[in-house]
Design a protein around this motif. Structure first.
Motif, PDB file in Angstrom:
ATOM      1  N   VAL A  42     -15.169  33.935 -26.490  1.00 57.50           N
ATOM      2  CA  VAL A  42     -16.222  32.931 -26.372  1.00 57.50           C
ATOM      3  C   VAL A  42     -15.707  31.740 -25.572  1.00 57.50           C
ATOM      4  CG1 VAL A  42     -17.689  31.322 -27.635  1.00 57.50           C
ATOM      5  CG2 VAL A  42     -17.395  33.664 -28.476  1.00 57.50           C
ATOM      6  N   LYS A  43     -14.484  31.325 -25.872  1.00 58.55           N
ATOM      7  CA  LYS A  43     -13.906  30.207 -25.109  1.00 58.55           C
ATOM      8  C   LYS A  43     -13.724  30.582 -23.647  1.00 58.55           C
ATOM      9  CE  LYS A  43     -11.620  27.901 -28.982  1.00 58.55           C
ATOM     10  NZ  LYS A  43     -10.326  27.423 -29.554  1.00 58.55           N
ATOM     11  N   ARG A  46     -17.087  30.356 -21.950  1.00 56.06           N
ATOM     12  CA  ARG A  46     -17.446  28.954 -21.674  1.00 56.06           C
ATOM     13  C   ARG A  46     -16.739  28.447 -20.427  1.00 56.06           C
ATOM     14  NH1 ARG A  46     -16.490  27.089 -27.943  1.00 56.06           N
ATOM     15  NH2 ARG A  46     -18.597  27.551 -28.741  1.00 56.06           N
ATOM     16  N   LYS A  47     -15.481  28.805 -20.280  1.00 55.64           N
ATOM     17  CA  LYS A  47     -14.731  28.356 -19.097  1.00 55.64           C
ATOM     18  C   LYS A  47     -15.263  29.006 -17.829  1.00 55.64           C
ATOM     19  CE  LYS A  47     -10.366  26.872 -21.148  1.00 55.64           C
ATOM     20  NZ  LYS A  47      -8.892  26.964 -21.082  1.00 55.64           N
ATOM     21  N   LEU A  49     -18.283  29.693 -17.203  1.00 49.57           N
ATOM     22  CA  LEU A  49     -19.483  28.942 -16.819  1.00 49.57           C
ATOM     23  C   LEU A  49     -19.132  27.629 -16.129  1.00 49.57           C
ATOM     24  CD1 LEU A  49     -21.689  29.523 -19.987  1.00 49.57           C
ATOM     25  CD2 LEU A  49     -22.060  30.463 -17.702  1.00 49.57           C
ATOM     26  N   GLN A  50     -17.920  27.157 -16.343  1.00 46.89           N
ATOM     27  CA  GLN A  50     -17.452  25.934 -15.692  1.00 46.89           C
ATOM     28  C   GLN A  50     -16.653  26.223 -14.420  1.00 46.89           C
ATOM     29  OE1 GLN A  50     -15.319  23.522 -18.615  1.00 46.89           O
ATOM     30  NE2 GLN A  50     -16.635  24.326 -20.236  1.00 46.89           N
ATOM     31  N   LYS A  63     -16.622  39.403 -20.475  1.00 48.26           N
ATOM     32  CA  LYS A  63     -16.656  37.945 -20.616  1.00 48.26           C
ATOM     33  C   LYS A  63     -17.778  37.355 -19.765  1.00 48.26           C
ATOM     34  CE  LYS A  63     -12.310  38.213 -19.668  1.00 48.26           C
ATOM     35  NZ  LYS A  63     -10.904  37.935 -19.286  1.00 48.26           N
ATOM     36  N   ALA A  67     -20.846  35.139 -21.091  1.00 47.33           N
ATOM     37  CA  ALA A  67     -21.178  33.882 -20.421  1.00 47.33           C
ATOM     38  C   ALA A  67     -22.641  33.862 -20.000  1.00 47.33           C
ATOM     39  CB  ALA A  67     -20.268  33.691 -19.205  1.00 47.33           C
ATOM     40  N   ILE A  70     -24.777  33.167 -23.023  1.00 49.73           N
ATOM     41  CA  ILE A  70     -24.717  31.749 -23.391  1.00 49.73           C
ATOM     42  C   ILE A  70     -25.589  30.925 -22.453  1.00 49.73           C
ATOM     43  CG2 ILE A  70     -23.203  29.728 -23.464  1.00 49.73           C
ATOM     44  CD1 ILE A  70     -20.981  31.575 -24.463  1.00 49.73           C
ATOM     45  N   ALA A  71     -25.522  31.217 -21.155  1.00 50.05           N
ATOM     46  CA  ALA A  71     -26.325  30.469 -20.181  1.00 50.05           C
ATOM     47  C   ALA A  71     -27.819  30.680 -20.421  1.00 50.05           C
ATOM     48  CB  ALA A  71     -25.947  30.904 -18.767  1.00 50.05           C
ATOM     49  N   ASP A  75     -25.478  28.012 -26.301  1.00 43.37           N
ATOM     50  CA  ASP A  75     -24.121  28.211 -26.823  1.00 43.37           C
ATOM     51  C   ASP A  75     -24.164  28.187 -28.348  1.00 43.37           C
ATOM     52  OD1 ASP A  75     -21.445  28.394 -27.252  1.00 43.37           O
ATOM     53  OD2 ASP A  75     -20.875  26.651 -26.061  1.00 43.37           O
ATOM     54  N   TRP A  80     -23.657  34.434 -28.583  1.00 44.59           N
ATOM     55  CA  TRP A  80     -22.351  35.038 -28.290  1.00 44.59           C
ATOM     56  C   TRP A  80     -22.346  36.526 -28.607  1.00 44.59           C
ATOM     57  CZ3 TRP A  80     -19.606  31.335 -32.217  1.00 44.59           C
ATOM     58  CH2 TRP A  80     -19.751  30.008 -31.804  1.00 44.59           C
TER      59      TRP A  80
END
Length: 425
Positions: A42-43, A46-47, A49-50, A63, A67, A70-71, A75, A80
């Motif tokens: 999950v982490k 998130r990364k 997406l960044q 992954k 992501a 989540i988008a 979140d 998830w």
């Protein structure tokens, strides 16, 4: 494989998949926080997406799916985990279709789907945001499409080859543990073509296994296409601002991934090895704590009945496969051994019971074939087959509270009634 006049159990496969979907969705948002290995994936999602690198030691596609969820959905825990649910349901359906096209045995197909749905592993991994179900679900789709191609070579051969190749590439792009199973379609095609055309097979468009499809074309669908798609799953990593993946340095990047995986040497309390998985010896507590207003648990263990009953069934399939040339039985023995031996020989220092997910699935197919053979007998032992299914379902119902994060009514000691072996604690 022997032909059969059995009717296609497609409605049963769909019904079992729908029931499995409903059970998986129940309490999917509990716990309302990251648990077990979700902390890694999950982490990482998130990364992603960044636009940042994360969890470099594993392939990226699963992954990326998390992501994307989540988008799209926000979140939160439900978002998830829903990809694992959907790919778990897809994989269960594909597995049923795989068993049908390999065996053409209606009852064996239905039994296999029920056994997989209740083997505990498929259920647990379908409700947690990890990589396994994206890979396993797509892997089953690939095997299903290839089995359908071999069974019905004149029906949409190139469409099925393309579907198989796409699923192969994306499955491998989610997790490498599917690799031994994914190598088998190409090897099977080659072996059947050699049997049909001899060793002068490169340009041959002979009748086996798919008329009109040469070995070169098959290699494109089952080799080049999957590898190209696998490469494309790394596309976001090519644009990371911090140590991006070199599109032309793929070999070096994979050496780095292997180095990262092998660098994890700290002993884990839930570690286990392949021969312990076979006898259902070592459990994993994904969760056991007071959370969301109650004491709850999620235990990763195999169905205590079917995991052990599957072992003599595996030997029976090997015996009838060799002695009676039951290629359907032998196919699932090969899939079981191939996916299990990966973990026996790869030397990864820390392994876990959930790595038995794929071997256990093929073990359930062996058990289904054995039970189907018993059910077909006209003697006093016939009752063993339906009784075995009752026990398998009964085990799932009995353990359901401790594998599904249900409210446990005896506080911290609730786990005791399920701890049949000290090694499960």
């Amino acid at each position: 494989m022997q032909a059969s006049r059995d009717r296609d159990p497609l409605p049963w496969c769909l019904a079992i998949g729908f029931a499995f979907l409903l059970v998986c969705l129940h309490r999917l948002g509990i716990p309302n926080k990251i648990y077990f290995d979700e902390v890694h994936y999950v982490k990482a999602a998130r990364k992603l997406l960044q636009g940042l690198p994360a969890n470099r030691e594993h392939p990226m596609f699963a992954k990326e799916v998390i992501a994307g969820s989540i988008a799209l959905l926000g979140d939160r825990p439900w978002a998830w985990r829903i990809p694992s649910v959907l790919f778990g349901v897809l994989g269960l359906h594909a597995y049923g279709r795989l068993v049908w096209y390999v065996t053409l045995r209606r009852r064996a197909t239905i039994l296999a789907a029920v056994l997989l749905a209740t083997d505990f592993l498929w259920f647990a991994q379908s409700r947690i945001a990890m990589l396994d179900m994206v890979s396993a679900g797509l892997g089953m789709v690939a095997l299903w499409q290839f089995a359908a191609l071999i069974r019905e070579p004149a029906r949409m051969p190139r469409l099925r080859l393309a579907a198989c190749g796409i699923a192969l590439g994306l499955s491998l792009g989610a997790k490498w543990s599917i690799a031994p199973a994914l190598a088998l379609p190409g090897l099977t095609f080659l072996a059947l073509r050699i049997r049909e055309s001899g060793w002068r097979v490169i340009g041959s468009r002979g009748s086996g296994p798919v008329p009109g499809v040469s070995l070169v074309e098959a290699a494109l669908w089952l080799g080049v296409l999957p590898l190209a798609l696998y490469w494309l799953t790394y596309l976001p990593g090519f644009f990371w601002t911090d140590r991006p993946i070199d599109p032309l340095g793929f070999v070096h990047h994979h050496q780095y991934m292997l180095k990262l995986q092998d660098s994890v040497k700290k002993l884990h309390p839930y570690r286990s090895v392949w021969y312990q998985w076979v006898i259902n010896w070592r459990a994993i507590w994904y969760l056991y704590e007071f959370v969301d207003g109650a004491q709850r648990g999620i235990l990763m263990i195999g169905n205590p009945f079917t995991m052990l009953a599957g072992l003599p069934a595996l030997l029976w399939c090997l015996w009838v496969g060799i002695r009676q040339r039951r290629w359907d039985a032998l196919a699932f023995v090969v899939l079981y051994v191939a996916t299990l031996m990966l973990w026996a020989v790869n030397g990864k220092p820390i392994q876990f019971y959930y790595h038995y997910l794929l071997p256990a699935a093929f073990l359930m197919a062996c058990l289904a074939l054995a039970l189907d053979a018993i059910w077909s007998r006209a003697d006093r032992w016939r009752w063993l087959a339906p009784a075995s299914m009752v026990v398998a379902l009964g085990m799932f119902v009995y353990f359901y509270p401790i594998i599904s994060a249900a409210r446990l009514h005896h506080g911290k000691q609730s786990y005791a009634q399920y701890m049949w072996l000290r090694s499960w604690r």
